[in-house]
Design a protein around this motif. Structure first.
Motif, PDB file in Angstrom:
ATOM      1  N   SER A  31       0.845  -1.187   0.000  1.00 49.41           N
ATOM      2  CA  SER A  31       0.000   0.000   0.000  1.00 49.41           C
ATOM      3  C   SER A  31       0.881   1.238   0.000  1.00 49.41           C
ATOM      4  O   SER A  31       2.062   1.176   0.323  1.00 49.41           O
ATOM      5  CB  SER A  31      -0.901   0.004   1.232  1.00 49.41           C
ATOM      6  OG  SER A  31      -0.124   0.019   2.400  1.00 49.41           O
ATOM      7  N   ASN A  52      -3.553   9.695   3.434  1.00 50.95           N
ATOM      8  CA  ASN A  52      -3.523   9.884   1.986  1.00 50.95           C
ATOM      9  C   ASN A  52      -2.332  10.762   1.644  1.00 50.95           C
ATOM     10  O   ASN A  52      -2.303  11.946   2.008  1.00 50.95           O
ATOM     11  CB  ASN A  52      -4.818  10.533   1.493  1.00 50.95           C
ATOM     12  CG  ASN A  52      -5.950   9.531   1.428  1.00 50.95           C
ATOM     13  OD1 ASN A  52      -5.915   8.591   0.640  1.00 50.95           O
ATOM     14  ND2 ASN A  52      -6.946   9.713   2.275  1.00 50.95           N
ATOM     15  N   LEU A 106      -3.867   6.259  -2.057  1.00 53.62           N
ATOM     16  CA  LEU A 106      -4.699   5.088  -2.297  1.00 53.62           C
ATOM     17  C   LEU A 106      -6.057   5.507  -2.850  1.00 53.62           C
ATOM     18  O   LEU A 106      -6.623   6.515  -2.434  1.00 53.62           O
ATOM     19  CB  LEU A 106      -4.893   4.307  -0.998  1.00 53.62           C
ATOM     20  CG  LEU A 106      -3.672   3.572  -0.454  1.00 53.62           C
ATOM     21  CD1 LEU A 106      -3.995   2.976   0.898  1.00 53.62           C
ATOM     22  CD2 LEU A 106      -3.228   2.497  -1.428  1.00 53.62           C
ATOM     23  N   SER A 107      -6.566   4.723  -3.773  1.00 53.36           N
ATOM     24  CA  SER A 107      -7.877   5.015  -4.337  1.00 53.36           C
ATOM     25  C   SER A 107      -8.642   3.719  -4.536  1.00 53.36           C
ATOM     26  O   SER A 107      -8.125   2.771  -5.139  1.00 53.36           O
ATOM     27  CB  SER A 107      -7.739   5.753  -5.676  1.00 53.36           C
ATOM     28  OG  SER A 107      -9.000   5.928  -6.275  1.00 53.36           O
ATOM     29  N   ASP A 108      -9.863   3.680  -4.011  1.00 52.70           N
ATOM     30  CA  ASP A 108     -10.740   2.527  -4.226  1.00 52.70           C
ATOM     31  C   ASP A 108     -11.571   2.692  -5.491  1.00 52.70           C
ATOM     32  O   ASP A 108     -12.336   1.802  -5.863  1.00 52.70           O
ATOM     33  CB  ASP A 108     -11.679   2.341  -3.025  1.00 52.70           C
ATOM     34  CG  ASP A 108     -10.906   1.983  -1.758  1.00 52.70           C
ATOM     35  OD1 ASP A 108      -9.861   1.317  -1.888  1.00 52.70           O
ATOM     36  OD2 ASP A 108     -11.340   2.388  -0.674  1.00 52.70           O
ATOM     37  N   ASP A 109     -11.408   3.842  -6.138  1.00 48.76           N
ATOM     38  CA  ASP A 109     -12.198   4.138  -7.324  1.00 48.76           C
ATOM     39  C   ASP A 109     -11.558   3.477  -8.541  1.00 48.76           C
ATOM     40  O   ASP A 109     -10.436   3.800  -8.920  1.00 48.76           O
ATOM     41  CB  ASP A 109     -12.271   5.655  -7.512  1.00 48.76           C
ATOM     42  CG  ASP A 109     -13.314   6.052  -8.543  1.00 48.76           C
ATOM     43  OD1 ASP A 109     -13.676   5.204  -9.379  1.00 48.76           O
ATOM     44  OD2 ASP A 109     -13.761   7.216  -8.511  1.00 48.76           O
ATOM     45  N   ALA A 110     -12.278   2.567  -9.160  1.00 44.76           N
ATOM     46  CA  ALA A 110     -11.760   1.876 -10.339  1.00 44.76           C
ATOM     47  C   ALA A 110     -11.571   2.819 -11.514  1.00 44.76           C
ATOM     48  O   ALA A 110     -10.908   2.462 -12.494  1.00 44.76           O
ATOM     49  CB  ALA A 110     -12.688   0.728 -10.734  1.00 44.76           C
TER      50      ALA A 110
END
Length: 622
Positions: free
Chosen positions: A2, A507, A526-530
Motif C-alpha cells: 500500500s 492519503n 490510495l484510491s478505491d475508485d476503479a
C-alpha cells in the motif's frame, strides 16, 4: 504494498524562514472540512496553471517547436481537438512565449483538417524559422497530412494515408498558408512495407552520412517502422533553400523487434513515433548523437504485483518514451538505401511515467536543446476525463545534455557493465576508474521565474534518524517545487519525501529511493475508485561512487527535484531519471513535506541518511 505511511521517521521543518525581500509569510492549516469536500462537478481543480494546456478539450503531441528571432518569441504548437474531449478532428493549437514560462495560447487552431490531403488530420510535425524557398523572416510548419484512418502499427499500412505537407507564416505565426506544392511527399519509400510513416523532424547531423563533404546538410526524419523487421526512422536529405525538396537516403536504425537491453533501457517496440536526433557536447568537447523516441508495441508486462498494489504502467497503453545513443555508419558497406545509417551504442528511458511524444528544438538564445512532451490523461476513466473538461497537457521544458561522471569506481549495487543506460569508458590502466557518459535531463533553469511570488523555505544538515517526531504543515497550495539533496548511508533501506494530502497522513504521495533494489518509486494516494489509476510509478536508479583527489571512495548524493501543478507531478532524480505522473485527489492543497529515512541496521546512533539541503517553494505561478 500500500502507499507507505512513514512509521520509522518523520522529519518536521519547525523553523521556516522566508528568504525573499518581502516580510515572512506563513501558511494556515487547512481545516478538515476542506479536506473532505466533494469533487466539483467538472473537476476543474485538476487543471494545471503553469503547464501549457489547450483552451478546452483533448490535446496530445507537442509540435512546431522553435524560436523566431524576428519577433523574439518561442512557438509551441500541439495536437488539439477543438470540438471535443476525445481524440479526433486533429488540428494544431498554438502558443507563444518570450521566456518558456509565460504563455499566450490562441483560442482557435492555426491549422485544421480542411483540404483533401489532410481532411482527416493535421498530425505532428516541426517548425523551421525560414520559408519554403529560404525566405528570411518566414516560418514553416512541416506536418503529417492524413487522408485515411485508422492508421496503427497493428494494421496493414494504407499507402497514401499519410503524406508530408507544409504551411508558411509571413507574420510571425499569426496566420498560416498551405503551400501549392503540397503534399511534398506522397508516402514512404515504395519498396518498403512500413508500420507507420509520420512526425517529420528536421535537423543538422555532424556525423551524418553526407556531412563530411557538406557540413551544412539538412536531414529530415520521418518516424515509423519496417513491418516484421524493426522500428526505425526514414532519413531524407532536405534542401536548405527549398524545404519542399526531400530525398530518401535510408533507414536510420535496424535494432530488430522489441529490443530490450535491460531494465535500465526499456523495450524499443515495433514502431517509433516523433523521433528527434540531437548531437550533445559537454564541457570536455566530448560529443554523442542521441535520438529520443516514442516506442509503440512494447511487450506488456506480466500481471504480477506487489502486495496487491499494481504498478501504474500495467493499466496504460503498452508504449514508452525512450532515448538511444547512436553511432553513425559513415563508412557504409553498402550503397543500398536499405542499409542502416547508424548503429546502437547505449540507451535509456526518457520518462518512466505517463509522458509520451517528446519533441524538441535547438534554442539559439541558450545554445541548448529543449524538449517538451505530452503528459497524458490515461490514468482517468473516460467518464471522469469528460467531467473535468480537458484531456492532456504539455510538460515543463527540459534541457538535455551529455552528462560526464568522472573517476567512477562502482554503482551502489549493480556492476557498471550491467547498466545499459551508460557508456563506461575506462580511465588510465591501474586506476580502476571510469568516465561515465549518459543523457542528462534537467528542468529548464528559466522555470525559476515561477518562484517570484512563492513562499520559500530552506533547511540543511539534518540527520534523518529513526526517532519519530511531531508533524507540521508547511505547504498550503497544490503548486509547489521541492529541490532536496540527501547523503545516503550504506545501512539505509529507504529515503525520500512524503507529501500528505490529509491531516491524518493516510492519503499521501511518497517519493522514495530503495538503495537495495536501486529503484526510485512514486506512491500515489490510495484510491478505491476503479475509474482512477493510482498505481505506483517505478524507475531503476543508482548512485555512483567516485575516487576523489585523496584516493578516497565517495558516493554521490541523491538529488530529488520535483514540480507539482494541481494534478501534475514531474520528478527529476540526479538529472538522469525522470518520472511524470498525475495525482487525482479531492483535496486542492498539500501538506508537509516530510523528509524521511529508514534504516535496516537497527542502530539509532547512525543516521540512515542526512538531508544535506532542501528548498521548498509554495505557491508557484506566472
Amino acid at each position: 504494498m500500500s502507499a507507505p505511511v512513514i512509521t520509522k521517521l518523520e522529519l518536521v521543518l519547525n523553523h521556516l524562514q522566508h528568504t525573499g525581500q518581502s516580510p515572512c509569510k506563513t501558511h494556515e492549516v487547512n481545516d478538515v472540512s476542506r479536506e473532505k469536500k466533494k469533487l466539483p462537478g467538472n473537476l476543474s481543480q485538476w487543471k494545471p496553471s503553469f503547464h501549457v494546456t489547450a483552451p478546452s478539450g483533448w490535446m496530445n503531441d507537442p509540435s512546431g517547436l522553435g524560436y523566431d528571432p524576428k519577433t523574439g518569441l518561442y512557438h509551441l504548437c500541439f495536437q488539439w481537438n477543438p470540438h471535443g474531449n476525445d481524440w479526433g478532428n486533429m488540428s494544431w493549437g498554438h502558443a507563444t512565449s518570450p521566456d518558456l514560462v509565460s504563455w499566450k495560447t490562441s483560442t482557435d487552431p492555426i491549422l485544421t483538417p480542411s483540404v483533401e490531403y489532410d481532411r482527416l488530420g493535421v498530425f505532428t510535425g516541426c517548425l523551421q524559422a525560414t520559408g519554403v524557398s529560404g525566405q528570411p523572416g518566414a516560418l514553416t510548419i512541416i506536418y503529417t497530412s492524413v487522408r485515411h484512418l485508422p492508421i496503427h502499427y497493428t494494421l496493414p499500412y494504407t499507402l497514401g494515408s499519410e503524406t508530408l505537407s507544409l504551411a508558411v507564416s509571413q507574420d510571425g505565426g499569426e496566420t498560416w498558408a498551405r503551400q501549392d506544392c503540397n503534399p511534398v511527399l506522397t508516402g514512404p519509400p515504395s519498396h518498403l512495407n512500413v508500420t507507420g510513416w509520420r512526425d517529420p523532424f528536421i535537423t543538422t547531423w555532424a556525423e551524418g552520412p553526407l556531412s563530411k563533404h557538406t557540413p551544412s546538410t539538412l536531414y529530415g526524419f520521418i518516424s515509423g517502422g519496417i513491418s516484421k523487421k524493426t522500428p526505425t526512422v526514414f532519413v531524407y536529405t532536405v534542401q536548405a533553400t527549398d524545404l519542399s525538396k526531400w530525398d530518401f537516403i535510408g533507414p536510420l536504425m535496424d535494432v530488430g523487434l522489441n529490443l530490450r537491453p535491460s531494465r535500465w533501457s526499456g523495450d524499443y517496440g515495433v514502431n517509433w513515433e516523433v523521433v528527434n536526433l540531437m548531437t550533445l557536447t559537454n564541457d570536455t568537447d566530448t560529443s554523442r548523437d542521441f535520438i529520443v523516441m516514442g516506442a509503440e508495441g512494447c511487450v506488456p508486462l506480466d500481471s504480477s504485483n506487489q502486495d496487491g498494489a499494481q504498478e501504474a504502467r500495467r493499466r496504460r497503453v503498452a508504449r514508452s518514451q525512450l532515448w538511444m545513443s547512436v553511432k553513425s555508419n559513415r563508412e557504409k558497406k553498402s550503397t543500398s538505401t536499405d542499409s542502416a545509417l547508424a548503429s546502437y551504442a547505449f540507451s535509456g528511458i526518457f520518462d518512466h511515467g505517463c509522458y509520451y511524444a517528446a519533441n524538441s528544438f535547438y534554442d539559439p538564445k541558450t545554445s541548448q536543446h529543449i524538449v517538451y512532451g505530452w503528459i497524458t490523461e490515461e490514468d482517468l476513466s473516460d467518464s471522469l476525463r469528460h467531467r473535468q473538461g480537458f484531456s492532456g497537457l504539455v510538460s515543463l521544458p527540459r534541457v538535455v545534455g551529455l552528462m560526464a561522471l568522472k573517476n567512477v569506481k562502482k554503482a551502489r549495487i549493480s556492476g557498471l557493465s550491467s547498466i545499459t543506460s551508460i557508456d563506461a569508458v575506462p580511465n588510465a590502466p591501474g586506476t580502476g576508474t571510469f568516465t561515465i557518459h549518459t543523457l542528462k535531463i534537467s528542468p529548464d533553469s528559466r522555470l525559476r521565474r515561477l518562484r517570484q511570488s512563492a513562499w520559500e523555505s530552506q533547511l540543511a544538515g539534518v540527520a534523518l534518524s529513526t526517532s519519530p517526531s511531531q508533524s507540521a504543515t508547511l505547504l498550503g497550495t497544490s503548486k509547489w517545487e521541492i529541490d532536496a539533496e540527501f547523503s545516503v548511508s550504506k545501512s539505509c533501506a529507504r529515503v525520500g519525501i512524503k507529501i500528505p494530502h490529509t491531516s491524518d497522513g493516510q492519503n499521501c504521495t511518497t517519493l522514495s529511493w530503495d538503495p537495495r533494489s536501486e529503484t526510485f518509486e512514486i506512491h500515489r494516494p490510495l484510491s478505491d475508485d476503479a475509474e482512477v489509476n493510482h498505481g505506483y510509478e517505478t524507475a531503476p536508479h543508482t548512485l555512483f561512487t567516485f575516487l576523489n583527489e585523496c584516493g578516497e571512495e565517495v558516493e554521490e548524493t541523491l538529488r530529488v527535484h520535483a514540480f507539482f501543478d494541481a494534478s501534475v507531478l514531474e520528478v527529476f532524480v540526479n538529472d538522469r531519471t525522470v518520472i511524470s505522473t498525475r495525482i487525482y485527489h479531492p483535496a486542492d492543497h498539500c501538506l508537509g513535506p516530510l523528509f524521511f529515512a529508514e534504516s535496516d541496521a537497527g542502530d539509532d546512533e547512525q543516521p540512515a541518511a542526512v538531508l544535506e539541503r532542501a528548498s521548498i517553494w509554495d505557491g508557484l505561478g506566472v
